[in-house]
Each structure stands twice: as structure tokens, then as C-alpha cells.
Design a protein around this motif. Structure first.
Motif, short mmCIF file in Angstrom:
data_model
loop_
_atom_site.label_atom_id
_atom_site.label_comp_id
_atom_site.label_asym_id
_atom_site.label_seq_id
_atom_site.Cartn_x
_atom_site.Cartn_y
_atom_site.Cartn_z
N SER A 88 39.75 85.61 -3.39
CA SER A 88 40.85 86.52 -3.68
C SER A 88 40.99 86.76 -5.18
CB SER A 88 42.16 85.93 -3.13
OG SER A 88 43.25 86.73 -3.54
N ASP A 89 41.35 87.99 -5.54
CA ASP A 89 41.60 88.28 -6.96
C ASP A 89 43.00 87.82 -7.37
OD1 ASP A 89 43.00 90.21 -5.57
OD2 ASP A 89 42.40 91.86 -6.87
N ASN A 90 43.82 87.45 -6.38
CA ASN A 90 45.16 86.94 -6.65
C ASN A 90 45.44 85.81 -5.65
OD1 ASN A 90 47.88 86.43 -7.04
ND2 ASN A 90 48.41 88.59 -7.33
N PRO A 91 44.93 84.60 -5.93
CA PRO A 91 45.07 83.50 -4.98
C PRO A 91 46.52 83.20 -4.58
CG PRO A 91 43.49 82.92 -6.67
CD PRO A 91 44.13 84.21 -7.09
N ALA A 92 47.46 83.29 -5.52
CA ALA A 92 48.85 82.99 -5.19
C ALA A 92 49.38 84.01 -4.18
CB ALA A 92 49.71 82.99 -6.45
N ALA A 93 49.09 85.28 -4.39
CA ALA A 93 49.55 86.31 -3.45
C ALA A 93 48.88 86.13 -2.08
CB ALA A 93 49.24 87.70 -4.01
N ALA A 94 47.61 85.73 -2.09
CA ALA A 94 46.92 85.49 -0.82
C ALA A 94 47.59 84.36 -0.05
CB ALA A 94 45.45 85.17 -1.08
N LEU A 95 47.97 83.29 -0.76
CA LEU A 95 48.65 82.18 -0.10
C LEU A 95 50.01 82.61 0.45
CD1 LEU A 95 47.90 79.11 -2.37
CD2 LEU A 95 47.14 79.49 -0.03
N VAL A 96 50.77 83.39 -0.33
CA VAL A 96 52.08 83.86 0.13
C VAL A 96 51.90 84.70 1.40
CG1 VAL A 96 54.03 85.37 -0.42
CG2 VAL A 96 53.20 83.70 -2.11
#
Length: 134
Positions: A88-96
Motif C-alpha cells: 500500500s502507498d498509505n499503510p495507515a489508511a489501508a489498516l483503517v
């Protein structure tokens, strides 16, 4: 990173994981035939391919082999989740987004898993009782 298993590969591995013992092509074939029409040679080829890919180990028994899983379904699932998250280019957003799709039972399982991981690392600075200055 493990490549996701194909449909037939997953059907074979599901049985091997569930039975949790060395199995023959014939045993897997007979169980698969409850759901679909399939040839012995097809199952044999899939199991040989899974052996070549490192998912199954095998031991000769007469003219046939007994196959068993090299790792667990949980380890396979974890590797797939890790790879998807890492890509993911945005791991935090992917986790959310991932957490947002979880059921209440899945979120509770996640909380339980986090407690296990955190208790295994008592020096984690995010936990109370950790080492000072870390």
C-alpha cells in the motif's frame, strides 16, 4: 511473498490443513469428488505443483507419496495480509479501511492477538511496565 493460491490449489490445501496429517492424492481426490468431478491426474499434478512451490513436503510410500503441509493456513494468511499491507502507498489508511470491514468478533480477535503480541514484548515502550528510556 506467497502468491495467492488458485481455486483448486486452495481446495487441496484446505483439506491438507484441516486434516493436519500426511495425506495421499487418493484421499484428497475422494474428498474433492464430493464437490466436483475431477480426475486423479489433475489432483496429482496440483499436489506436485504445490510441492514444487514449497507448500507441501512429500515422502514416498510405495509407488505413491504422502503429502503434508509445510506451514499452517494462519501463516499463509498472515503472509498474504502482510504483503498486501506492505504494497500500500498509505499503510495507515489501508489498516483503517481493513479494520472498518471487520465484524465485532474479528475486532475482538484482533484485540486478543494484540494482547498476545504485546505480552511477548514486555520492553515495548507503548506498554506500561516497559523499560525506562526505550
Amino acid at each position: 511473498m506467497p502468491r495467492p493460491l488458485g481455486d483448486l490449489e486452495d481446495a487441496v490445501m484446505t483439506r491438507v490443513w484441516r486434516w493436519n496429517r500426511p495425506v495421499t492424492v487418493r484421499e484428497v481426490l475422494e474428498d474433492l469428488r464430493r464437490e466436483r468431478s475431477i480426475a486423479y491426474t489433475t489432483v496429482m499434478t496440483v499436489m506436485d505443483n504445490l510441492h514444487q512451490k514449497g507448500w507441501l513436503r512429500r515422502e514416498a510410500e510405495g509407488r505413491a507419496y504422502r503429502y503434508e503441509a509445510v506451514s499452517t493456513r494462519a501463516a499463509y494468511s498472515a503472509a498474504l495480509m502482510h504483503e498486501a499491507w506492505a504494497a500500500s502507498d498509505n499503510p495507515a489508511a489501508a489498516l483503517v479501511a481493513f479494520f472498518g470491514k471487520m465484524s465485532a468478533e474479528q475486532r475482538e480477535a484482533l484485540r486478543d492477538a494484540m494482547r498476545v503480541v504485546q505480552s511477548a514484548d514486555p520492553g515495548d515502550p507503548g506498554e506500561t511496565g516497559g523499560s525506562a528510556g526505550r
